[in-house]
Design an enzyme around this catalytic site. Structure first.
Site, short mmCIF file in Angstrom:
data_model
loop_
_atom_site.label_atom_id
_atom_site.label_comp_id
_atom_site.label_asym_id
_atom_site.label_seq_id
_atom_site.Cartn_x
_atom_site.Cartn_y
_atom_site.Cartn_z
N GLY A 153 0.84 -1.19 0.00
CA GLY A 153 0.00 0.00 0.00
C GLY A 153 0.88 1.24 0.00
O GLY A 153 1.98 1.24 -0.55
N ILE A 155 2.63 2.84 2.40
CA ILE A 155 3.94 2.70 3.05
C ILE A 155 4.79 1.68 2.32
O ILE A 155 5.98 1.91 2.07
CB ILE A 155 3.76 2.32 4.53
CG1 ILE A 155 3.09 3.47 5.29
CG2 ILE A 155 5.11 1.97 5.16
CD1 ILE A 155 2.71 3.13 6.71
N THR A 233 7.18 -2.95 11.08
CA THR A 233 6.85 -1.57 11.45
C THR A 233 5.35 -1.34 11.27
O THR A 233 4.91 -0.20 11.18
CB THR A 233 7.62 -0.56 10.57
OG1 THR A 233 7.35 -0.84 9.19
CG2 THR A 233 9.12 -0.64 10.82
N ARG A 235 1.97 -3.58 12.69
CA ARG A 235 1.27 -3.79 13.95
C ARG A 235 1.85 -5.02 14.64
O ARG A 235 2.11 -6.05 14.00
CB ARG A 235 -0.24 -3.98 13.71
CG ARG A 235 -1.00 -2.68 13.50
CD ARG A 235 -1.04 -1.87 14.79
NE ARG A 235 -1.77 -0.62 14.68
CZ ARG A 235 -1.22 0.55 14.39
NH1 ARG A 235 0.08 0.61 14.13
NH2 ARG A 235 -1.95 1.66 14.37
N GLU A 264 1.92 -2.77 24.12
CA GLU A 264 2.66 -1.52 24.16
C GLU A 264 2.12 -0.65 25.30
O GLU A 264 0.91 -0.52 25.46
CB GLU A 264 2.52 -0.77 22.83
CG GLU A 264 3.17 -1.50 21.66
CD GLU A 264 3.16 -0.68 20.36
OE1 GLU A 264 2.73 0.49 20.39
OE2 GLU A 264 3.59 -1.23 19.33
N HIS A 283 8.05 2.04 18.81
CA HIS A 283 6.96 2.48 17.92
C HIS A 283 7.18 3.93 17.48
O HIS A 283 6.30 4.79 17.61
CB HIS A 283 5.60 2.33 18.60
CG HIS A 283 4.47 2.22 17.61
ND1 HIS A 283 3.28 1.60 17.91
CD2 HIS A 283 4.34 2.66 16.32
CE1 HIS A 283 2.45 1.67 16.86
NE2 HIS A 283 3.10 2.31 15.89
#
Length: 331
Positions: A153, A155, A233, A235, A264, A283
């Site tokens: 997509g 990214i 990078t 999820r 997290e 993150h």
């Protein structure tokens, strides 16, 4: 009556650009930065009388939504929305928005940084020098290596552009195939099993949902090259962390780099901290001045449009908008 807007993203504050945007439209922003993991009860307490929320990753569960009858819009300052029960929001007529592509350059650059960090043992070399030593840790080049991209997509495409400049061979696993892009950057579309088996680096750029949770499990890690590096990078839940830790300990794969985690913040006593062949960051892939400024403004614009009964630029549940009963004036 002035409508209240809750803002929890830690980089947004009173007096900033988003604050001015909201106040100019007649809304009353209140700030509650999510500095630690927030519970449902804490969130419910913050949502009393709130019409819209600009959020980080708070748990907007069915229970939370049921306890917030005034809530009409949830606007994420980011891409992922797995912390939101979208089905429950849709059932209640609550519009959910995100800000896709605002951090695509930032995340792509960080992905390449993590690849280089693994390939050249960057942390080991820097730590050695900072400790006063001069031992050199030999690495490997990106040039000529194969990069598998799970997800092509916004990214994923930015990563592909940069990796192409490094002279890498590019494979991509993607349902919606952009043939023109593939031709321009030398991308070959393959299935996941092929990407696992042929990639020297496998980089994940997928949303977290029922289909992708623990997509990278023990069985799939075993199909990767022993010399391969896994990079996430996207999820944290896309990777089975327990299986990854075992694969790294046993040498099933050579290394991994994680910017995202199943929990997290990552607990201080996590077993992951003991793995020498695991590179981790908190993150920060999308954490740049430029990405944050854009995501804040886009999230505010989405919220303002939705609260006015207009279609926001990037709704997650657009089916709510034509029949929504929330079109009211700001004051």
């Amino acid at each position: 009556m002035t409508q209240k807007v809750l803002v929890t993203s830690i980089f947004l504050h009173a007096g900033g650009e988003v604050d001015h945007l909201l106040r100019a439209e007649g809304f009353e922003p209140t700030y509650a930065p999510a500095l630690t993991k927030r519970t449902e009860d804490e969130l419910i307490g913050l949502l009393d009388g709130v019409s819209g929320a600009i959020i980080a990753n708070e748990p907007f569960t069915d229970r939370v939504l049921a306890a917030a009858p005034d809530l009409k819009v949830i606007s994420r300052t980011g891409v992922g929305f797995d912390s939101i029960d979208v089905a429950a929001a849709t059932q209640r007529g609550v519009v959910v928005c995100n800000t896709p592509n605002v951090n695509r350059y930032a995340v792509a650059e960080w992905t390449l940084a993590m690849m280089l960090g693994c390939a050249r043992h960057a942390v080991k070399n820097w730590t050695e020098m900072n400790a006063g030593g001069f031992k050199r840790f030999e690495g490997t080049e990106l040039y000529g290596k194969t990069l598998g991209l799970a997800g092509l997509g916004g990214i994923g495409k930015e990563v592909a552009r940069r990796a192409h400049a490094f002279g890498m061979t590019l494979l991509a696993v993607e349902e919606y195939q952009d043939q023109a892009f593939a031709a321009q950057y030398g991308v070959t579309y393959v299935d996941l099993e092929t990407a696992l088996e042929q990639s020297d680096f496998l980089s994940l750029h997928l949303p977290l949902n029922a289909q992708t949770r623990h997509l990278i499990n023990a069985e799939r890690l075993a199909r990767m090259k022993p010399s391969a590096c896994l990079i996430n990078t996207a999820r944290g839940g896309v990777v089975d962390t327990v299986a990854l830790a075992q694969a790294l300990r046993e040498g099933t794969i050579a290394a991994a780099a994680l910017d995202v985690f199943e929990e997290e913040p990552l607990p201080a006593d996590s077993h992951l901290h003991a793995l020498e062949n695991l590179l981790m960051s908190p993150h920060v892939g999308g954490v740049t001045t430029e990405a944050r400024q854009m995501s804040g403004v886009r999230a505010a614009e989405n919220l303002i449009l939705a609260l006015k009964g207009q279609a926001p630029a990037s709704p997650v549940n657009p089916e709510v908008i034509p029949t929504a009963r929330y079109a009211v004036s700001a004051t």
